[in-house]
Design a protein around this motif. Structure first.
Motif, short mmCIF file in Angstrom:
data_model
loop_
_atom_site.label_atom_id
_atom_site.label_comp_id
_atom_site.label_asym_id
_atom_site.label_seq_id
_atom_site.Cartn_x
_atom_site.Cartn_y
_atom_site.Cartn_z
N LEU A 1 0.90 -1.19 0.14
CA LEU A 1 -0.26 0.01 0.10
C LEU A 1 0.99 1.30 0.04
N ARG A 2 0.45 2.17 -0.81
CA ARG A 2 1.10 3.62 -0.70
C ARG A 2 0.49 4.56 0.19
N TRP A 3 0.77 4.88 1.13
CA TRP A 3 0.15 5.81 2.09
C TRP A 3 0.64 7.12 2.03
N ARG A 4 -0.15 8.07 2.20
CA ARG A 4 0.29 9.59 2.41
C ARG A 4 -0.37 10.19 3.58
N GLN A 5 0.36 10.55 4.74
CA GLN A 5 -0.10 11.13 5.68
C GLN A 5 -0.35 12.71 5.60
N VAL A 6 -1.32 13.15 5.98
CA VAL A 6 -1.59 14.82 5.58
C VAL A 6 -1.73 15.53 6.92
N THR A 7 -1.66 16.73 7.27
CA THR A 7 -1.97 17.35 8.14
C THR A 7 -2.52 18.92 7.59
N PRO A 8 -3.96 19.01 7.77
CA PRO A 8 -4.54 20.21 7.51
C PRO A 8 -3.77 21.40 8.08
N ARG A 9 -3.46 22.51 7.51
CA ARG A 9 -2.69 23.63 7.66
C ARG A 9 -3.88 24.66 7.92
N ALA A 10 -3.27 25.78 8.76
CA ALA A 10 -3.90 26.83 8.99
C ALA A 10 -4.33 27.63 8.03
N THR A 11 -5.60 28.03 7.87
CA THR A 11 -6.19 28.82 6.60
C THR A 11 -6.88 30.01 7.25
N ASN A 12 -7.04 30.93 6.37
CA ASN A 12 -8.00 32.07 6.62
C ASN A 12 -9.21 32.29 5.45
N ASP A 13 -9.31 31.00 4.63
CA ASP A 13 -10.31 31.08 3.77
C ASP A 13 -11.57 31.12 4.34
N PRO A 14 -12.33 32.17 3.96
CA PRO A 14 -13.69 32.44 4.69
C PRO A 14 -14.42 31.42 3.99
N ALA A 15 -14.41 30.73 2.91
CA ALA A 15 -15.12 29.68 2.19
C ALA A 15 -15.18 28.42 2.94
N VAL A 16 -14.12 28.38 4.07
CA VAL A 16 -14.29 27.00 4.92
C VAL A 16 -14.65 27.60 6.35
N ALA A 17 -14.82 28.79 6.51
CA ALA A 17 -15.10 29.12 8.17
C ALA A 17 -16.43 28.50 8.52
N PRO A 18 -16.54 28.20 9.91
CA PRO A 18 -15.57 28.31 10.81
C PRO A 18 -14.30 27.42 10.90
N PHE A 19 -13.95 26.63 10.19
CA PHE A 19 -12.98 25.82 10.08
C PHE A 19 -11.65 26.62 9.68
N THR A 20 -10.84 26.38 10.64
CA THR A 20 -9.39 27.29 10.52
C THR A 20 -8.10 26.55 9.94
N ALA A 21 -8.47 25.27 9.62
CA ALA A 21 -7.38 24.39 9.15
C ALA A 21 -7.99 23.75 7.93
N ALA A 22 -7.28 23.25 6.77
CA ALA A 22 -7.54 22.49 5.74
C ALA A 22 -6.75 22.15 4.85
N HIS A 23 -6.72 21.15 3.90
CA HIS A 23 -6.08 20.49 3.23
C HIS A 23 -6.25 20.54 1.74
N ASP A 24 -6.07 21.24 0.83
CA ASP A 24 -6.56 21.05 -0.66
C ASP A 24 -5.98 19.88 -1.23
N ALA B 1 -19.36 23.17 14.47
CA ALA B 1 -18.73 23.70 13.15
C ALA B 1 -19.41 23.50 11.66
N ILE B 2 -19.79 22.12 11.62
CA ILE B 2 -20.38 21.64 10.32
C ILE B 2 -21.71 22.37 10.28
N ASN B 3 -22.39 22.31 11.45
CA ASN B 3 -23.66 23.35 11.40
C ASN B 3 -23.50 24.76 10.91
N THR B 4 -22.47 25.18 11.30
CA THR B 4 -22.19 26.75 11.01
C THR B 4 -21.65 26.53 9.55
N LEU B 5 -20.98 25.75 9.21
CA LEU B 5 -20.65 25.75 7.49
C LEU B 5 -22.12 25.65 6.72
N ARG B 6 -23.01 24.89 7.17
CA ARG B 6 -23.98 24.90 6.60
C ARG B 6 -24.75 26.24 6.12
#
Length: 305
Positions: free
Chosen positions: A177-200, A265-270
């Motif tokens: 298996l080929r694994w890739r571990q990711v760590t969502p990084r801090a973001t100020n993207d208003p499109a994902v608020a209230p989440f303050t971290a994301a990984h594109d 947070a998810i309900n706020t995103l809604r």
């Protein structure tokens, strides 16, 4: 910023379709779906009821360069191999009381994808919401793909006694298996608020991983966005019922404080995306939510349950 403006306007590899398949069904305890405040081991050992069968969903995202999966379902070997789960002691008892599975011979991940016209060989990326056994069951069929998991989830797997936390290393640490571990990084993207971290995931804004801890420390959700289409949020086991989530209820498995934070947070995103379709792994209504979205009109959404 408008909803469509939050998505990258020029897409080199747009999403063509989003589908859902189910690798069998699972019965769980009512307190698993909705916490009544009782400690996990208490309700697990005393409950005499099971829910009706619930799907084990895998979400399929078709891009021009191939397929992306969100989760991989349950392994049929879990109902044919008596040694698939731990069998001894308290751990064995927990697994026996936690869930009952029904998985037919035509409900492997490969067969489910074929039932909606896809070849598993075309899967190039898999995102795991978390590493519990009903989300990693198709890994043995995906040695050709890259497997993405949150770094915190990976770290938790390597702490002592992972099977006591629902992670069966013998079915996860498979050769090839080929694994890739990711760590969502801090973001100020208003499109994902209230989440303050994301990984594109691919750098084009269409598939964005959001940290949604609570069910497990490293649980991930996947926000799917594209101009002209209903935004989708695939949430794994953050909830088992979208309507319960909307009312602020949390499931009975996980860390309650973090589940409440993630649910808020998810309900706020809604509120940012009023037509956001939230798609859990085991909500019987999830296929209908997806089929009722604009993806059904623009990309021929298919469900196979």
């Amino acid at each position: 910023m408008t909803q469509n403006a939050a998505v990258a306007p020029k897409l080199s590899n747009p999403i063509k379709a989003v589908s859902v398949v189910s690798t069998g069904t699972v019965d769980i305890r009512p307190q698993h779906v909705r916490s009544n405040g009782t400690p996990f081991l208490w309700w697990l050992m005393t409950s005499r009821r099971w829910t009706d069968p619930r799907p084990i969903n895998v979400y399929v995202i078709e891009r021009e360069d191939g397929l992306v999966l969100f989760d991989t379902g349950q392994d049929r070997a879990s109902v044919t191999d008596p040694n698939y789960f731990p069998t001894s002691g308290l751990t064995g008892l927990i697994y026996r009381r936690l869930a009952r599975f029904q998985i037919d011979s035509d409900q492997t991940l490969t067969a489910r994808l074929a039932s909606i016209g896809y070849d598993i060989a075309d899967v190039h990326t898999v995102v795991l919401s978390h590493l519990h056994q009903d989300h990693i069951g198709g890994l043995s069929e995906l040695s050709h793909a890259e497997i993405v998991v949150d770094q915190r989830e990976w770290d938790d797997l390597h702490q002592p006694n992972p099977e006591n936390r629902g992670m069966l290393t013998s079915h996860i640490n498979l050769p090839g298996l080929r694994w890739r571990q990711v760590t969502p990084r801090a973001t100020n993207d208003p499109a994902v608020a209230p989440f303050t971290a994301a990984h594109d995931l691919f750098g084009d804004g269409t598939l964005v991983l959001l940290p949604t801890p609570g069910h497990t420390p490293g649980s991930l959700s996947l926000l799917v966005r594209q101009p002209g289409a209903t935004p989708l949020l695939m949430v794994g086991d953050v909830t088992y019922d979208v309507h319960l989530m909307q009312d602020g209820h949390i499931p009975g498995v996980g860390e309650r404080a973090r589940l409440r934070e993630t649910t808020r947070a998810i309900n706020t995103l809604r509120g940012r995306y009023p037509n956001l379709a939230v798609l859990p792994a085991h909500d019987p209504a999830a296929g209908g939510h997806l089929s009722g979205s604009s993806w059904a009109e623009r990309a021929g959404v298919t469900t196979a349950n």
